[in-house]
Design a protein around this motif. Structure first.
Motif, PDB file in Angstrom:
ATOM      1  N   PRO A  34       0.810  -1.228   0.000  1.00 30.90           N
ATOM      2  CA  PRO A  34       0.000   0.000   0.000  1.00 30.90           C
ATOM      3  C   PRO A  34       0.841   1.275   0.000  1.00 30.90           C
ATOM      4  CG  PRO A  34      -0.249  -1.176   2.078  1.00 30.90           C
ATOM      5  CD  PRO A  34       0.525  -2.056   1.159  1.00 30.90           C
ATOM      6  N   THR A  37       1.851   1.796  -3.520  1.00 29.86           N
ATOM      7  CA  THR A  37       0.682   2.232  -4.285  1.00 29.86           C
ATOM      8  C   THR A  37       0.459   3.721  -4.072  1.00 29.86           C
ATOM      9  OG1 THR A  37      -0.348   0.050  -4.129  1.00 29.86           O
ATOM     10  CG2 THR A  37      -1.804   1.899  -4.629  1.00 29.86           C
ATOM     11  N   MET A  38       0.617   4.166  -2.836  1.00 28.54           N
ATOM     12  CA  MET A  38       0.457   5.591  -2.526  1.00 28.54           C
ATOM     13  C   MET A  38       1.542   6.408  -3.242  1.00 28.54           C
ATOM     14  SD  MET A  38      -1.438   7.515  -0.376  1.00 28.54           S
ATOM     15  CE  MET A  38      -1.361   9.100   0.425  1.00 28.54           C
ATOM     16  N   MET A  41       0.973   7.365  -6.888  1.00 25.59           N
ATOM     17  CA  MET A  41       0.071   8.462  -7.264  1.00 25.59           C
ATOM     18  C   MET A  41       0.835   9.666  -7.801  1.00 25.59           C
ATOM     19  SD  MET A  41      -1.233   9.801  -3.541  1.00 25.59           S
ATOM     20  CE  MET A  41      -1.725  11.488  -3.761  1.00 25.59           C
ATOM     21  N   TYR A  50      -7.429   6.987  -7.364  1.00 25.97           N
ATOM     22  CA  TYR A  50      -7.983   7.202  -6.018  1.00 25.97           C
ATOM     23  C   TYR A  50      -8.556   5.898  -5.475  1.00 25.97           C
ATOM     24  CZ  TYR A  50     -11.213   8.495  -2.337  1.00 25.97           C
ATOM     25  OH  TYR A  50     -11.889   8.553  -1.144  1.00 25.97           O
ATOM     26  N   VAL A  53      -5.774   3.684  -4.190  1.00 30.26           N
ATOM     27  CA  VAL A  53      -5.081   4.208  -3.013  1.00 30.26           C
ATOM     28  C   VAL A  53      -5.963   4.125  -1.772  1.00 30.26           C
ATOM     29  CG1 VAL A  53      -4.101   6.309  -1.987  1.00 30.26           C
ATOM     30  CG2 VAL A  53      -3.534   5.693  -4.338  1.00 30.26           C
ATOM     31  N   PHE A  57      -6.403   2.543   3.190  1.00 30.18           N
ATOM     32  CA  PHE A  57      -6.680   3.333   4.384  1.00 30.18           C
ATOM     33  C   PHE A  57      -7.624   2.628   5.350  1.00 30.18           C
ATOM     34  CE2 PHE A  57      -4.951   6.649   1.777  1.00 30.18           C
ATOM     35  CZ  PHE A  57      -4.410   7.560   2.674  1.00 30.18           C
ATOM     36  N   PHE A  70      -7.298  13.642  -2.381  1.00 31.46           N
ATOM     37  CA  PHE A  70      -6.337  12.900  -3.193  1.00 31.46           C
ATOM     38  C   PHE A  70      -5.757  13.790  -4.291  1.00 31.46           C
ATOM     39  CE2 PHE A  70      -5.781  10.335  -7.109  1.00 31.46           C
ATOM     40  CZ  PHE A  70      -4.810   9.432  -6.698  1.00 31.46           C
ATOM     41  N   GLN A  74      -1.888  15.324  -4.750  1.00 24.37           N
ATOM     42  CA  GLN A  74      -1.130  15.187  -5.993  1.00 24.37           C
ATOM     43  C   GLN A  74      -0.661  16.549  -6.508  1.00 24.37           C
ATOM     44  OE1 GLN A  74      -3.990  12.922  -8.408  1.00 24.37           O
ATOM     45  NE2 GLN A  74      -2.381  11.377  -8.687  1.00 24.37           N
ATOM     46  N   PHE A 117       4.739   6.529   5.888  1.00 24.79           N
ATOM     47  CA  PHE A 117       3.385   5.993   5.903  1.00 24.79           C
ATOM     48  C   PHE A 117       3.163   5.295   7.235  1.00 24.79           C
ATOM     49  CE2 PHE A 117       5.101   6.116   1.658  1.00 24.79           C
ATOM     50  CZ  PHE A 117       4.155   6.865   0.992  1.00 24.79           C
ATOM     51  N   PHE A 128      -0.051   9.733   6.617  1.00 22.21           N
ATOM     52  CA  PHE A 128       1.149   9.786   5.791  1.00 22.21           C
ATOM     53  C   PHE A 128       1.746  11.171   5.905  1.00 22.21           C
ATOM     54  CE2 PHE A 128      -2.466  10.872   3.139  1.00 22.21           C
ATOM     55  CZ  PHE A 128      -2.054  12.043   2.509  1.00 22.21           C
TER      56      PHE A 128
END
Length: 144
Positions: A34, A37-38, A41, A50, A53, A57, A70, A74, A117, A128
């Motif tokens: 994860p 993956t975050m 972004m 989104y 991601v 959570f 999100f 970014q 994270f 995060f």
């Protein structure tokens, strides 16, 4: 005889150390996905969505991490750090109530950014933090 006992004791200690570390290793493997993956972004070539991601959570944290948030994260990262280049895993910390997985990222405007994270004990992301790291030049380099 003493050598055999010492050797057996050393082997036993080595095996127990490996067994204890194995538990942390499986937790780390579970949390890295994860986190990565975050981080994805920020990658313009193949950005994470989104929907992908937010799955990482915890339910309470997901309520605060809407699709608008999100997009804001970014945009803020793009404005402040620039274009994402790469990331490297640097640390895994286990604590009583949470675990932290940290990476160092490289961007076009900020050469080094700490990407941390925080996960609860069920393995769900609860927070995060992205912090630029200011590298101080060595004192000897200034004299030259």
């Amino acid at each position: 005889m003493k050598k055999i006992i010492t050797l057996a004791f050393a082997a036993m200690m080595a095996m127990s150390a490996m067994c204890f570390a194995a538990g942390d290793g499986s937790v780390l493997n579970k949390l890295q996905k994860p986190a990565e993956t975050m981080i994805a972004m920020f990658d313009k070539s193949a950005p994470a969505t989104y929907a992908t991601v937010v799955k990482a959570f915890a339910p309470e944290a997901a309520k605060n991490f809407s699709e608008d948030v999100f997009k804001q994260v970014q945009k803020a990262a793009d404005d402040k750090f620039g274009t994402f280049k790469e990331s490297k895993f640097v640390a895994f910390q286990r604590m009583d109530q949470a675990d932290i997985v940290a990476y160092l990222g490289s961007f076009s405007k900020e050469k080094v950014v700490n990407l941390a994270f925080i996960f609860d004990k069920s393995g769900k992301m609860v927070n995060f933090q992205f912090t630029p790291v200011q590298v101080q030049p060595a004192k000897d380099a200034k004299k030259k």
